[in-house]
Design an enzyme around this catalytic site. Structure first.
Site, short mmCIF file in Angstrom:
data_model
loop_
_atom_site.label_atom_id
_atom_site.label_comp_id
_atom_site.label_asym_id
_atom_site.label_seq_id
_atom_site.Cartn_x
_atom_site.Cartn_y
_atom_site.Cartn_z
CE LYS A 37 -3.81 -2.10 2.85
NZ LYS A 37 -4.87 -1.89 2.00
NE ARG A 59 -10.60 -10.33 -2.06
CZ ARG A 59 -11.02 -9.29 -3.05
NH1 ARG A 59 -11.12 -9.52 -4.26
NH2 ARG A 59 -11.04 -8.01 -2.71
#
Length: 515
Positions: free
Chosen positions: A267, A341
């Site tokens: 990020k 996920r």
């Protein structure tokens, strides 16, 4: 009182605002119905009847309003008068904001004037205003006591069982918020396991833990691949409540990414700050499990925690790597920053295969797109069952943890994960195509879209915090949605499965009444 203790009362006790500052909160329609005699024990001798009456008459909420009664030590506050169909009638967010802005860090009293059906939401809202985690060397203390007393209109006062319900729920909310507020330097995967163990001790339950390379050996490729580069090993932890005679088996599965750097798809510096909150789903489930079991849960209930730190290092998963999930499905990793996920896919598969759950709820701070889709206050809701979609929305309004549906349409959306090399990729091809729905469908694919049970996915990336503070999101939602399983009458009365005055919808072995 213990540190951070909030005590609830069903009747107003006598106190002097000079020693114990007091804030009286209610909707104007409720404030106008009470008399000075109803509240004078909290205000005398500093506040007169004339002062109180004048203050109530002067309140014109837009959206809220506060009128001082005595210096900054006593005040009356009005909640918003307007409530749309997508908001909580208890005005929970306004309650939290009013209490937070008014509190001065000393022993204090909050008086809430409301209908009985709004007491639970109001209590959880107050709990959100008193976070427990702080390392400040000076300034506001978190060790002061707060007395929250209810003046119920149009109904009986809260009884001892009701007050116990509010106390335990508030503890669950504050527990979840404390975990989310705590930085990863303290709340790593090992520390989170200790939190799970402490809840287990409080409830008389021993957790089951699979940790480190044992995850890899047992086939949990999603959790292991995400957390294998961190200094603290990834883990799957399960705490189970299995009462005698239970008919349903319910599993709550939480994303517990204690820090998310993004992995090798790292990020940017401005996007990484706040990623200690990526364990908000698991924290919410821990708080909800504690509250629900403590208050008496009548079905089998399993809390599954998928814990990992998505770190950068020599052993980190690379884009292009292919992993095998616990479900047996293979995944081509095309974005290491789509890690939640992966861990949840293993978690829901375990809930189905090993725990034989027929109702599975997963909760996660899953996508930044959730904020774009449903905003800062409403979590995104995705489910394979329309009845449970309606029920979850109603539960959110009843308790203040608001949710709003996103499209469930795997035949249109799941092709976003197409891979030439594996069963699927872990990130979408088109980031403008219903991202919250797609991300949830990746998790659901590990159950199979023909899964005969109920699957509910809650993405609460934005509601997990308000400003720089965690909210304990998810605790009230799960306690209310499954309130029909509780031995506590207060929870049963606000559960959409128990409420009357609406259509009856068939769902598995349950009949759901929705308002």
């Amino acid at each position: 009182m213990p540190k951070g203790m909030i005590k609830f009362g069903g009747q107003l006790s006598v106190s002097d605002p000079h020693q114990s500052p007091v804030l009286i909160i209610g909707q104007t329609k409720h404030l106008s119905r009470i008399t000075f005699n109803d509240v004078k024990m909290k205000l005398e001798p500093k506040v007169t009847e004339e002062t109180f009456k004048s203050a109530v008459e002067m309140l014109h909420p837009s959206p809220t309003d506060v009128c001082s009664l005595y210096l900054n030590l006593a005040a009356v506050a009005a909640l918003p008068t307007k409530c749309s169909r997508h908001n909580s009638p208890a005005q929970s967010h306004a309650v939290t904001k009013l209490v937070r802005n008014w509190s001065n860090g000393t022993d204090e009293s909050i008086v809430i004037i409301c209908e009985k059906k709004d007491a639970f939401a109001s209590a959880c809202a107050v709990a959100r205003a008193y976070p427990l985690y702080s390392t400040k060397s000076s300034g506001m203390s978190t060790s002061h006591s707060v007395m929250v007393e209810f003046l119920i209109v149009n109904d009986e006062n809260l009884n001892e069982a009701d007050l116990q319900c509010l106390t335990v729920a508030a503890e669950g909310v504050q527990l979840a918020a404390r975990i989310v507020d705590t930085p990863c330097s303290e709340m790593n995967t090992t520390a989170f396991l200790k939190e799970v163990e402490e809840v287990g001790v409080a409830l008389g339950i021993k957790p089951m833990v699979i940790q480190g390379h044992e995850l890899d050996r047992k086939g949990f490729g999603g959790i292991f691949s995400v957390g294998k580069a961190a200094s603290h090993p990834p883990a799957l932890a399960v705490i189970s409540h299995t009462p005698e005679g239970a008919q349903e088996t319910i599993a709550w599965v939480g994303k517990g990414i204690v820090y998310d750097t993004g992995g090798l798809c790292i990020k940017a510096k401005t996007a990484m700050t706040g990623m200690k909150r990526d364990c908000g789903g698991a924290a919410g489930i821990l708080g909800a499990f504690y509250a629900s079991v403590k208050l008496g849960f009548r079905s089998n209930l399993h809390a599954v925690f998928c814990l990992a730190e998505n770190a950068v290092g020599p052993n980190a998963t690379r884009p292009d790597d292919i992993i095998t999930m616990y479900s047996g499905r293979t995944v081509e990793v095309n974005n290491t920053d789509a890690e939640g996920r992966l861990v949840l896919g293993d978690g829901v598969a375990y809930a189905q295969k090993d725990l034989h759950a027929n109702i599975i709820v997963d909760m996660a701070t899953l996508t930044g797109a959730q904020g774009t889709a449903t905003g800062k206050y409403h979590a995104a809701l995705l489910t394979n069952n329309s009845d449970w979609e309606i029920a979850a929305v109603q539960a959110g309004k009843n308790c203040g943890d608001l949710v709003h549906p996103v499209p469930y349409c795997p035949e249109l959306h799941f092709s976003e994960f197409s891979s030439a090399l594996a069963d699927m990729k872990n990130s979408v091809a088109d980031r403008s195509n219903a991202q919250p729905s797609c991300a949830g469908l990746f998790i659901g694919a590990n159950l199979g879209f023909d899964y005969p049970g109920v699957w509910v996915h809650v993405d609460m990336a934005y509601p997990v915090h308000c400003g720089e503070r965690a909210t304990g999101s998810g605790v009230a939602l799960l306690a209310t949605l499954f309130g029909h399983e509780s031995q506590q009458e207060l929870l049963r009365n606000i559960s959409p499965f128990e409420q009357a005055n609406g259509p009856v919808l068939e769902n598995a072995s349950k009949k759901i009444r929705l308002v």
